[in-house]
Scaffold this motif. Sequence first.
Motif, PDB file in Angstrom:
ATOM      1  N   THR A   1      16.259  39.396 -45.307  1.00  0.00           N
ATOM      2  CA  THR A   1      16.990  40.542 -44.686  1.00  0.00           C
ATOM      3  C   THR A   1      17.387  40.855 -46.767  1.00  0.00           C
ATOM      4  O   THR A   1      17.293  42.888 -46.248  1.00  0.00           O
ATOM      5  N   LEU A   2      17.899  40.049 -47.524  1.00  0.00           N
ATOM      6  CA  LEU A   2      18.350  40.669 -48.661  1.00  0.00           C
ATOM      7  C   LEU A   2      17.347  41.541 -49.270  1.00  0.00           C
ATOM      8  O   LEU A   2      17.427  42.453 -50.124  1.00  0.00           O
ATOM      9  N   GLU A   3      15.665  41.102 -49.253  1.00  0.00           N
ATOM     10  CA  GLU A   3      15.139  41.550 -50.057  1.00  0.00           C
ATOM     11  C   GLU A   3      14.035  42.913 -49.200  1.00  0.00           C
ATOM     12  O   GLU A   3      14.644  43.995 -49.577  1.00  0.00           O
ATOM     13  N   LEU A   4      14.408  43.141 -47.498  1.00  0.00           N
ATOM     14  CA  LEU A   4      14.248  44.564 -47.225  1.00  0.00           C
ATOM     15  C   LEU A   4      15.442  45.313 -47.289  1.00  0.00           C
ATOM     16  O   LEU A   4      15.083  46.295 -47.608  1.00  0.00           O
ATOM     17  N   ILE A   5      16.829  44.395 -48.178  1.00  0.00           N
ATOM     18  CA  ILE A   5      17.742  45.100 -47.514  1.00  0.00           C
ATOM     19  C   ILE A   5      17.529  46.388 -49.203  1.00  0.00           C
ATOM     20  O   ILE A   5      17.899  47.713 -50.102  1.00  0.00           O
ATOM     21  N   GLU A   6      17.365  45.304 -50.584  1.00  0.00           N
ATOM     22  CA  GLU A   6      16.827  45.884 -51.854  1.00  0.00           C
ATOM     23  C   GLU A   6      15.620  47.236 -52.100  1.00  0.00           C
ATOM     24  O   GLU A   6      15.567  48.083 -52.392  1.00  0.00           O
ATOM     25  N   ALA A   7      14.689  46.811 -50.588  1.00  0.00           N
ATOM     26  CA  ALA A   7      13.536  47.532 -50.371  1.00  0.00           C
ATOM     27  C   ALA A   7      13.641  49.300 -50.076  1.00  0.00           C
ATOM     28  O   ALA A   7      13.830  49.498 -50.873  1.00  0.00           O
TER      29      ALA A   7
END
Length: 430
Positions: free
Chosen positions: A186-192
């Motif tokens: 989810t951290l990668e998704l938020i950053e994207a």
Amino acid sequence: MSTDTSAEPNIFERRESEARSYCRSFPTTFTKAQGSVMTDAEGNEYIDFLAGCSSLNYGHNDPDMKAALIEHISNDGIAHGLDMYTAEKAKFLEAFETHILEPRGMDYKIMMTGPTGTNAVEAAMKLARKITGRKNIIAFTNGFHGMTMGALSLTGNAGKRGGAGGGHLGDVTHLPYDKSLGDTDTLELIEAMLENGSSGVDAPAAFIFEPIQGEGGLNAASKEWMEGVARLAKKHGAMLIVDDIQSGIGRTGTYFGFEHTEIEPDMITQAKSLSGFGLPFAALLIKREHDIWKPAEHNGTFRGNTHAFVTGRVAIEKFWADDSFQKELAEKDALMKKRLTEISEIVPGSRLKGRGLMRGVDVGSGDLAGEICAKCFENGLIIETSGADDEVVKVLCALTIPTETLNKGFDILFSAVRDCVPAEQPMAAE
């Protein structure tokens, strides 16, 4: 004064709002409480695994806090002082500075808000928007931050949000909390989402999260995830707000619920057990450079409870002046994990949730969790559910609970689970 309580349930039905909730799960009239035991009008005793929803981390009627408060009142000490200087406020601030902030290398101003947690959250939202000049705040799925309109806009639960009756709950983007999408990072998704100029996510004034989501089902964020959110907040010029109202003040085994990380929040909300005695008291910790309020720009008639300053100071000096209390918490943490694991093993498909002394078991069904908690109450244990569908049996006992009482409470819980979960049937021979 009359001690007849026979008519009391009728007066509650007749006059108290339908908004009442806990009394529906625990339908008796309580008259006394000490430590981790509550007593009702009939003399029945109940072990308390709710602790005022973490407002009574040090148990009911701690004798040292009680003595200090009685002395203060008996000597005509200040009862209400708005935000004037008082000796009691000075002593509380000095204790907080000496035993909480300085040992952790933290430099925060302490803002007294209204008397409950949602007031601290409202102040944090307001200040973040004032500092950054932006509106959008990023909150997370399953989060709970309060019931006033601003704090409610951060809250994910549809039932809670429905109480707004169609009122404005905007200027907030809800993104996925750690592990909320299974194996998805989810951290990668938020950053994207933040890096994509066409994602529809406006530049944030702040990120706000709970280290462990109390009402959301005891979802515990990892160290890596919390540090990742902090990194994103700094990168995008946003404030980092940690809502430590339920997960703080010892609940996870350390004073703050994020002490095992490397994050330095811009603001930290505090309430629940801040008074140590169950008295209304909430505050917002603000990094010194962000304290840009003008006098009376944010206030409230009951900002700073003088009686709570008295008991809160005693709580800090009694439990946080050295590391002995924290060592006790580590021992109880291990015991709770062991006992909850035993319970989880008799519920097919269940799993442990939470961290520290903020733990529970996801039994997979709100109906089953409710049945278990009701059976516990019948047998002398007060315990509640949490989660989006009330599927988690949640243990929030006092941090000071004696080991013998803690084990007795778990025995009641184990028995209730065994009664409510059908035993697996042996497979028929072919």
